[in-house]
Design a protein around this motif. Sequence first.
Motif, PDB file in Angstrom:
ATOM      1  N   HIS A 305       0.668  -1.324   0.150  1.00 28.23           N
ATOM      2  CA  HIS A 305       0.182  -0.152  -0.021  1.00 28.23           C
ATOM      3  C   HIS A 305       0.817   1.262   0.218  1.00 28.23           C
ATOM      4  O   HIS A 305       0.458   2.238  -0.192  1.00 28.23           O
ATOM      5  N   ASP A 306       1.960   1.348   0.380  1.00 29.05           N
ATOM      6  CA  ASP A 306       3.016   2.161   0.629  1.00 29.05           C
ATOM      7  C   ASP A 306       4.277   2.324   0.018  1.00 29.05           C
ATOM      8  O   ASP A 306       5.194   3.139   0.166  1.00 29.05           O
ATOM      9  N   THR A 307       4.633   1.065  -0.682  1.00 30.83           N
ATOM     10  CA  THR A 307       5.720   0.775  -1.241  1.00 30.83           C
ATOM     11  C   THR A 307       5.747   0.274  -2.752  1.00 30.83           C
ATOM     12  O   THR A 307       4.924  -0.347  -3.087  1.00 30.83           O
ATOM     13  N   PHE A 308       6.680   0.787  -3.684  1.00 28.82           N
ATOM     14  CA  PHE A 308       6.529   0.158  -4.813  1.00 28.82           C
ATOM     15  C   PHE A 308       8.305   0.192  -5.423  1.00 28.82           C
ATOM     16  O   PHE A 308       8.964   1.057  -4.969  1.00 28.82           O
ATOM     17  N   ALA A 309       8.702  -0.973  -5.760  1.00 31.88           N
ATOM     18  CA  ALA A 309      10.121  -1.099  -5.939  1.00 31.88           C
ATOM     19  C   ALA A 309      10.441  -1.924  -7.260  1.00 31.88           C
ATOM     20  O   ALA A 309       9.616  -3.185  -7.295  1.00 31.88           O
ATOM     21  N   ALA A 310      11.232  -1.675  -8.251  1.00 23.87           N
ATOM     22  CA  ALA A 310      11.224  -2.491  -9.310  1.00 23.87           C
ATOM     23  C   ALA A 310      12.860  -3.203  -9.120  1.00 23.87           C
ATOM     24  O   ALA A 310      13.609  -2.321  -8.616  1.00 23.87           O
ATOM     25  N   ASN A 311      13.030  -4.384  -9.663  1.00 21.50           N
ATOM     26  CA  ASN A 311      14.315  -4.987  -9.560  1.00 21.50           C
ATOM     27  C   ASN A 311      15.372  -4.562 -10.539  1.00 21.50           C
ATOM     28  O   ASN A 311      14.994  -4.442 -11.619  1.00 21.50           O
ATOM     29  N   ILE A 312      16.387  -4.246 -10.279  1.00 24.11           N
ATOM     30  CA  ILE A 312      17.503  -3.543 -11.044  1.00 24.11           C
ATOM     31  C   ILE A 312      18.625  -4.436 -11.006  1.00 24.11           C
ATOM     32  O   ILE A 312      19.759  -3.839 -11.328  1.00 24.11           O
ATOM     33  N   GLN A 313      18.617  -5.567 -10.643  1.00 23.32           N
ATOM     34  CA  GLN A 313      19.820  -6.456 -10.495  1.00 23.32           C
ATOM     35  C   GLN A 313      20.209  -7.183 -11.791  1.00 23.32           C
ATOM     36  O   GLN A 313      19.324  -6.943 -12.952  1.00 23.32           O
ATOM     37  N   LYS A 314      21.549  -7.482 -11.761  1.00 23.35           N
ATOM     38  CA  LYS A 314      21.772  -7.844 -13.142  1.00 23.35           C
ATOM     39  C   LYS A 314      21.056  -9.166 -13.476  1.00 23.35           C
ATOM     40  O   LYS A 314      20.815  -9.456 -14.830  1.00 23.35           O
ATOM     41  N   SER A 315      20.627 -10.121 -12.547  1.00 24.80           N
ATOM     42  CA  SER A 315      19.977 -11.200 -12.798  1.00 24.80           C
ATOM     43  C   SER A 315      18.563 -11.199 -12.197  1.00 24.80           C
ATOM     44  O   SER A 315      18.388 -10.521 -11.196  1.00 24.80           O
ATOM     45  N   ASP A 316      17.390 -11.332 -13.099  1.00 22.34           N
ATOM     46  CA  ASP A 316      16.083 -11.167 -12.456  1.00 22.34           C
ATOM     47  C   ASP A 316      15.631 -12.741 -11.882  1.00 22.34           C
ATOM     48  O   ASP A 316      14.360 -12.898 -11.769  1.00 22.34           O
ATOM     49  N   ARG A 317      16.611 -13.837 -12.103  1.00 21.54           N
ATOM     50  CA  ARG A 317      16.075 -15.012 -11.748  1.00 21.54           C
ATOM     51  C   ARG A 317      15.874 -14.948 -10.115  1.00 21.54           C
ATOM     52  O   ARG A 317      16.508 -14.502  -9.471  1.00 21.54           O
ATOM     53  N   ILE A 318      14.792 -15.980  -9.834  1.00 20.91           N
ATOM     54  CA  ILE A 318      14.289 -15.784  -8.360  1.00 20.91           C
ATOM     55  C   ILE A 318      15.496 -16.254  -7.362  1.00 20.91           C
ATOM     56  O   ILE A 318      15.813 -15.605  -6.484  1.00 20.91           O
ATOM     57  N   VAL A 319      16.194 -17.261  -7.933  1.00 20.96           N
ATOM     58  CA  VAL A 319      17.360 -17.892  -6.845  1.00 20.96           C
ATOM     59  C   VAL A 319      18.844 -16.937  -7.010  1.00 20.96           C
ATOM     60  O   VAL A 319      19.574 -17.013  -6.107  1.00 20.96           O
ATOM     61  N   ASP A 320      18.814 -15.998  -7.804  1.00 22.37           N
ATOM     62  CA  ASP A 320      19.960 -15.072  -7.788  1.00 22.37           C
ATOM     63  C   ASP A 320      19.770 -13.650  -7.401  1.00 22.37           C
ATOM     64  O   ASP A 320      20.806 -12.930  -6.945  1.00 22.37           O
ATOM     65  N   CYS A 321      18.406 -13.294  -6.896  1.00 21.52           N
ATOM     66  CA  CYS A 321      18.318 -12.078  -6.565  1.00 21.52           C
ATOM     67  C   CYS A 321      18.473 -11.794  -5.008  1.00 21.52           C
ATOM     68  O   CYS A 321      18.450 -12.876  -4.365  1.00 21.52           O
ATOM     69  N   VAL A 322      18.748 -10.680  -4.636  1.00 22.97           N
ATOM     70  CA  VAL A 322      18.893 -10.175  -3.146  1.00 22.97           C
ATOM     71  C   VAL A 322      17.472  -9.298  -2.932  1.00 22.97           C
ATOM     72  O   VAL A 322      17.026  -8.584  -3.624  1.00 22.97           O
ATOM     73  N   TYR A 323      16.832  -9.905  -1.822  1.00 20.82           N
ATOM     74  CA  TYR A 323      15.695  -9.370  -1.496  1.00 20.82           C
ATOM     75  C   TYR A 323      15.557  -8.185  -0.491  1.00 20.82           C
ATOM     76  O   TYR A 323      14.809  -8.298   0.537  1.00 20.82           O
ATOM     77  N   ASP A 324      16.660  -7.333  -0.309  1.00 22.92           N
ATOM     78  CA  ASP A 324      16.741  -6.260   0.494  1.00 22.92           C
ATOM     79  C   ASP A 324      16.179  -5.131  -0.240  1.00 22.92           C
ATOM     80  O   ASP A 324      17.000  -4.433  -1.137  1.00 22.92           O
ATOM     81  N   PHE A 325      14.720  -4.646  -0.032  1.00 16.52           N
ATOM     82  CA  PHE A 325      14.369  -3.796  -1.168  1.00 16.52           C
ATOM     83  C   PHE A 325      14.652  -2.336  -0.701  1.00 16.52           C
ATOM     84  O   PHE A 325      14.139  -1.590  -1.555  1.00 16.52           O
ATOM     85  N   GLU A 326      15.358  -2.011   0.245  1.00 20.24           N
ATOM     86  CA  GLU A 326      15.868  -0.846   0.526  1.00 20.24           C
ATOM     87  C   GLU A 326      17.272  -0.531   0.006  1.00 20.24           C
ATOM     88  O   GLU A 326      17.671   0.742  -0.067  1.00 20.24           O
TER      89      GLU A 326
END
Length: 514
Positions: A305-326
């Motif tokens: 409801h108060d946050t929106f963030a888009a993934n800008i990591q080199k890989s968008d594969r689930i297992v490769d991503c870092v989930y620190d949205f800040e």
Amino acid sequence: HIHYRDQRYKSSPLEVGVEPLIDEDFMLSIAKDVNHVDSLLTNNARIHILVVREDEHGHTHYVGGHFLEWRRVLKSGILGMSVELAGANGNHQVPKGILEMRLEMLPRPRQSCTDAMIQNQLNQERTLESQNAQAFYMYTKNWYEEYKAIRHTSQVVKLYAESERGGMKPVTQYIVPMMANRLLDSPTEAARFVSLFGVEKRNEGSMTGTKEAWWEPHTFLAKKSGQPENHALLLCSLLLGFGMEAYVAIGTDKTGARCWVITKAGKETTFWDPLTGRRGKLGSKQGSSLLNKIQLQTIGCIFNHDTFAANIQKSDRIVDCVYDFENERHWKQMHRLQLKKASSSTPTALGTSAMFGAAALPLLPTVFSQAKSRHDAEDQLEARLREQIEAYRSRDGLSTNFDDQMSFVLSPYLAANESEKLTGTQSRLMIEDFNGCIQRQVPEGHTFKGFPIHINHLDAERIASHHLFKNKSCVDILSSQGDRVRFGLRTRIYAYPEGILSVWVMLAVQMVKL
């Protein structure tokens, strides 16, 4: 169905007709002190009115809806009016009917408002709403250009979604933190509740297409069914109400775009599948099993409801991503102040001041219309199913004898099945309980067979014709012949809010084979 701020009501069901008479009164608390005319005049929350119908199969369909501007009643304290019920999913410009209404303020304000005062307030609000919507659109346009400059490859990043009213709304406005009060006891139970809502097929286009529409939260609750996006939005809203850090995620699976829910607790990241209620922590065995089952591949953006963030990591594969949205190196966020301003660009039943309140959209408890309690409903369902089974076997010249003790002993197995759906793991102790009970129930030399089915309604004829008489295992049990043939039948109803039911039926037989 009526929704205003933290109040919801629904009328008694009527027979379908050309001009049904909905003759009911609903009392909505507008303000604590009606004599503060200025506060009433600036109260911009609409009254959301929905009309739905239920077909012969128990499915609920959207007829039409309207967001009622009620403040014109401030002129005289009483107002008769006709409102058009708009359609949805591309038919919002075609009225589905006219609803005759009468509004009355009780008690009447000591000071009334003139037409000019009311119209001036509405004009000011429309101007502000338009300005906010335009400003947010320009902000998102620039934000998206910056995002594309960082991330060149194609991803699923959805900023707006078409509502049932036909307009485009920021996706963050479809989430309303909801406290289930005493109707849901835990996030686990909330996930099970959401998974029991019906899943509708997408009419045309994809999640990123222009012909797809998202239901308002109130509409989804009233319909009891929707596309997978609505399941994710409702689950996220409920988890936020429990105080969790929850987000809707949009990415892809093997078939295309996909929605699910992510929660964060410290460094732990948990994925929730809103269609099954299953969840798993990333990096755990359970998490890997969930990812394999729902075949998630990439993640493009997250929001609540108060946050929106888009993934800008080199890989968008689930297992490769870092989930620190800040982390700005991994996720490009929208400014929270911009998102908050955008919430005032579309009138809702919540109003702009209540947009982030956790009790804004209450759940309605389930009431059994034909029974005093859940236990009475189970007894009635069992009795009707016994009649169906006896009639089915009599057509083949077979008599049917039910064993009440064996029927009762089937209860632990049904409880174990619901527990497994709720927690995602089978309860070893509950299965051991069932095995111990049934072993003592079945005499030596007898054969025992049983099979459970799961449904979400209480229509005995549909359960019998669509399940008991068509399922191969059930038909095999119903065709049993031998010596000392005894049947067992047990039903168990788990009632969740909004009339959502998890119904288990187990059919069993014990006999001596000839």
